[in-house]
Scaffold this motif. Structure first.
Motif, PDB file in Angstrom:
ATOM      1  N   ASP A 143       0.847  -1.187   0.000  1.00 62.87           N
ATOM      2  CA  ASP A 143       0.000   0.000   0.000  1.00 62.87           C
ATOM      3  C   ASP A 143       0.884   1.239   0.000  1.00 62.87           C
ATOM      4  N   VAL A 144       0.326   2.338  -0.465  1.00 62.06           N
ATOM      5  CA  VAL A 144       1.029   3.612  -0.512  1.00 62.06           C
ATOM      6  C   VAL A 144      -0.012   4.695  -0.787  1.00 62.06           C
ATOM      7  N   THR A 145       0.245   5.887  -0.291  1.00 66.61           N
ATOM      8  CA  THR A 145      -0.632   7.000  -0.658  1.00 66.61           C
ATOM      9  C   THR A 145      -0.265   7.438  -2.080  1.00 66.61           C
ATOM     10  N   ALA A 146      -1.287   7.674  -2.879  1.00 57.98           N
ATOM     11  CA  ALA A 146      -1.082   7.989  -4.294  1.00 57.98           C
ATOM     12  C   ALA A 146      -1.926   9.200  -4.683  1.00 57.98           C
ATOM     13  N   LEU A 147      -1.626   9.735  -5.849  1.00 55.41           N
ATOM     14  CA  LEU A 147      -2.382  10.870  -6.382  1.00 55.41           C
ATOM     15  C   LEU A 147      -3.398  10.353  -7.390  1.00 55.41           C
ATOM     16  N   TYR A 148      -4.673  10.589  -7.122  1.00 53.46           N
ATOM     17  CA  TYR A 148      -5.733  10.259  -8.065  1.00 53.46           C
ATOM     18  C   TYR A 148      -6.119  11.522  -8.834  1.00 53.46           C
ATOM     19  N   TYR A 149      -6.511  11.347 -10.086  1.00 58.55           N
ATOM     20  CA  TYR A 149      -6.841  12.516 -10.909  1.00 58.55           C
ATOM     21  C   TYR A 149      -7.939  12.180 -11.911  1.00 58.55           C
ATOM     22  N   ARG A 150      -8.706  13.217 -12.263  1.00 55.40           N
ATOM     23  CA  ARG A 150      -9.773  13.090 -13.257  1.00 55.40           C
ATOM     24  C   ARG A 150      -9.174  13.195 -14.653  1.00 55.40           C
ATOM     25  N   GLN A 151      -8.994  12.056 -15.292  1.00 59.74           N
ATOM     26  CA  GLN A 151      -8.392  12.036 -16.627  1.00 59.74           C
ATOM     27  C   GLN A 151      -9.243  12.801 -17.631  1.00 59.74           C
ATOM     28  N   ASP A 152     -10.570  12.667 -17.524  1.00 63.14           N
ATOM     29  CA  ASP A 152     -11.438  13.337 -18.493  1.00 63.14           C
ATOM     30  C   ASP A 152     -11.284  14.851 -18.432  1.00 63.14           C
ATOM     31  N   LEU A 153     -11.136  15.394 -17.215  1.00 64.01           N
ATOM     32  CA  LEU A 153     -11.002  16.843 -17.085  1.00 64.01           C
ATOM     33  C   LEU A 153      -9.615  17.330 -17.511  1.00 64.01           C
ATOM     34  N   TYR A 189      -8.365  15.198   0.447  1.00 62.63           N
ATOM     35  CA  TYR A 189      -7.636  14.142   1.157  1.00 62.63           C
ATOM     36  C   TYR A 189      -8.440  13.771   2.399  1.00 62.63           C
ATOM     37  N   ILE A 190      -8.010  12.759   3.102  1.00 64.89           N
ATOM     38  CA  ILE A 190      -8.664  12.339   4.339  1.00 64.89           C
ATOM     39  C   ILE A 190      -8.131  13.251   5.432  1.00 64.89           C
ATOM     40  N   GLY A 191      -8.927  14.237   5.833  1.00 65.56           N
ATOM     41  CA  GLY A 191      -8.441  15.308   6.704  1.00 65.56           C
ATOM     42  C   GLY A 191      -8.776  15.154   8.168  1.00 65.56           C
ATOM     43  N   ILE A 192      -9.551  14.136   8.529  1.00 63.44           N
ATOM     44  CA  ILE A 192      -9.868  13.934   9.928  1.00 63.44           C
ATOM     45  C   ILE A 192      -8.605  13.508  10.667  1.00 63.44           C
ATOM     46  N   GLN A 193      -8.539  13.790  11.962  1.00 55.82           N
ATOM     47  CA  GLN A 193      -7.323  13.516  12.729  1.00 55.82           C
ATOM     48  C   GLN A 193      -7.084  12.017  12.877  1.00 55.82           C
ATOM     49  N   ASP A 270      -5.102   9.381  -1.706  1.00 56.82           N
ATOM     50  CA  ASP A 270      -5.782   8.260  -1.060  1.00 56.82           C
ATOM     51  C   ASP A 270      -4.878   7.033  -1.187  1.00 56.82           C
ATOM     52  N   TRP A 271      -5.251   5.989  -0.465  1.00 58.32           N
ATOM     53  CA  TRP A 271      -4.525   4.725  -0.542  1.00 58.32           C
ATOM     54  C   TRP A 271      -4.922   3.971  -1.810  1.00 58.32           C
ATOM     55  N   LEU A 272      -4.205   2.900  -2.110  1.00 57.91           N
ATOM     56  CA  LEU A 272      -4.471   2.130  -3.328  1.00 57.91           C
ATOM     57  C   LEU A 272      -5.868   1.524  -3.340  1.00 57.91           C
ATOM     58  N   SER A 273      -6.427   1.261  -2.173  1.00 55.71           N
ATOM     59  CA  SER A 273      -7.773   0.673  -2.106  1.00 55.71           C
ATOM     60  C   SER A 273      -8.830   1.593  -2.687  1.00 55.71           C
ATOM     61  N   GLY A 274      -8.510   2.872  -2.826  1.00 59.33           N
ATOM     62  CA  GLY A 274      -9.476   3.798  -3.403  1.00 59.33           C
ATOM     63  C   GLY A 274      -9.746   3.550  -4.876  1.00 59.33           C
ATOM     64  N   TYR A 275      -8.798   2.922  -5.562  1.00 62.25           N
ATOM     65  CA  TYR A 275      -8.921   2.744  -7.006  1.00 62.25           C
ATOM     66  C   TYR A 275     -10.189   1.979  -7.381  1.00 62.25           C
ATOM     67  N   ALA A 276     -10.419   0.846  -6.711  1.00 58.29           N
ATOM     68  CA  ALA A 276     -11.587   0.022  -7.030  1.00 58.29           C
ATOM     69  C   ALA A 276     -12.883   0.746  -6.687  1.00 58.29           C
TER      70      ALA A 276
END
Length: 415
Positions: A143-153, A189-193, A270-276
């Motif tokens: 696992d790792v934190t990664a950058l997700y992006y809107r490809q269409d935009l 991002y996940i901003g909660i403490q 987000d983490w890699l689990s966000g992809y799915a």
């Protein structure tokens, strides 16, 4: 006297010993090792069954760890602190090894490993369990934190994947101005403490040139000027540039992911689990949410197997750890419960599994994953980072105040 010796021999035999000029080893039979594993109950039981079938001389007693990561750590620490042999091998988060190694609670595995095993893992994944040239664990889940992006935009506005935080800001403003959608934000991002917020701070700090918080000698090396810059950047995105939601300090994993799936975030961490999740049937951005490496480094996560220094069956425990992290076990974990594998073979185009080609996109983030916990005091230091970052993103402290508090808090932990 003969009757007494005969009776003694019968008694010793009943308790599994053989008399041959004195008391000797236990009688032949399977060795039982105790494994404290993640609560993926069915998966773990099936992998254990496969291991036992291949190794009939070893039985595995599976103890299910709690669902909370913090509770798992407490459970393992409690057992290891006793110095007892009731636990032989256990699953550990990638930010825990320094805790156990510094205390002398885990054993190096190098002498027990088959040739080429270490080289089969993605380097960054194995690095979390490697200290002073010795291997203290084998990673079985990446696992790792990664950058997700809107490809269409990005395509709509002729933009490439951002390579730094300045470009994240620039591209966010360009797209937000072009879309004229008051619900659309540039960066989330996940901003909660919690621990993921600490990771958000660290990836920002690293991208600005920050060093590791503590060096290998336990000396404090965190650069507080850069820490203040990191706080300033996160605060500016919320309160000045308005590309991050003002309520980001309340966003847990579900809140972030629901916002992304609704189409209201351009870039997020987000983490890699966000992809799915982002590309699932329930998502309005299915097929358009892509993944890339964080600028400079992502925060390394995942899980691995470590062997207790107090185990009376280190060789058998190491054999199980190697089996739990091997190709077949990781393939089963991937197909059954979507655990991200740690072996290079899954990320090579010619050997990628049908239906799991998306793993090829994970290689870039995984290749720049950076360990968080290079100190036995990481848990306490992370708590200080979480507190100060939360105060900044919630508007309760200025970046300079947070940096000063962070310095005092970490010094109190270390000194």
């Amino acid at each position: 006297m003969k009757k007494l010796l005969a009776a003694l021999l019968v008694l010793l035999t009943a308790f599994g010993f053989v008399y041959a000029g004195g008391l000797q080893e236990e009688s032949d039979g399977p060795v039982t090792i105790t494994y404290y594993g993640r609560p993926d109950t069915d998966l773990e039981k099936e992998i254990i069954a496969a291991f036992e079938a291949e190794n009939p001389d070893i039985k595995v007693n599976y103890v299910e760890l709690p669902s909370s990561s913090n509770d798992r750590l407490k459970t393992i620490q409690t057992v290891l602190q006793t110095g007892g042999s009731e636990m032989d091998v256990f699953a550990g988060d990638a930010c825990w090894p320094a805790i156990f190694i510094s205390a002398g609670w885990v054993t190096p595995l190098d002498e027990y490993l088959d040739e080429g095993v270490k080289e089969s893992f993605i380097d960054t994944m194995l690095s979390a369990y490697t200290f002073n040239g010795k291997t203290y664990g084998l990673p079985f889940m990446a696992d790792v934190t990664a950058l997700y992006y809107r490809q269409d935009l990005l395509e709509k506005y002729g933009l490439s994947v951002p390579e730094n935080y300045d470009e994240i800001l620039e591209y966010s403003k360009t797209i937000m101005e072009g879309e004229q959608n008051e619900d659309l934000y540039g960066f989330g991002y996940i901003g909660i403490q919690n621990e993921t917020l600490a990771c958000c701070f660290l990836t920002t700090y690293w991208a600005l040139g920050g060093r590791d918080m503590v060096n290998e000698n336990g000396e404090l090396t965190l650069d507080y000027d850069i820490a203040e810059e990191a706080f300033e950047l996160l605060a500016s995105y919320i309160f000045e540039e308005n590309i991050t939601p003002s309520a980001i300090g309340t966003f847990d994993t579900n809140a972030l992911r629901n916002t992304v799936m609704a189409g209201n975030i351009i870039f997020d961490t987000d983490w890699l689990s966000g992809y799915a999740v982002y590309n699932g049937d329930a998502s309005s951005v299915k097929g358009n949410m892509k993944i890339a490496a964080m600028p400079v480094n992502g925060a390394l996560g995942g899980w691995g197997l470590m062997v207790s220094e107090f185990s009376e069956h280190k060789e058998e425990a190491a054999k199980f750890a190697q089996f739990r992290a091997n190709y077949e076990s990781q393939k089963k974990a991937l197909t059954d419960v979507s655990q991200v594998p740690t072996l290079k073979v899954f990320y090579e185009e010619e050997t990628a599994l049908d239906g799991y080609e998306y793993l090829l996109d994970f290689l870039a983030p995984l290749s720049v994953a950076r360990p968080r916990g290079l100190t036995p005091f990481y848990s306490a230091i992370s708590s200080r980072i979480q507190i100060e970052t939360s105060a900044v993103v919630c508007g309760m402290k200025s970046p300079s105040e947070a940096a000063e508090s962070l310095k005092a808090g970490i010094e109190a932990v270390l000194y």
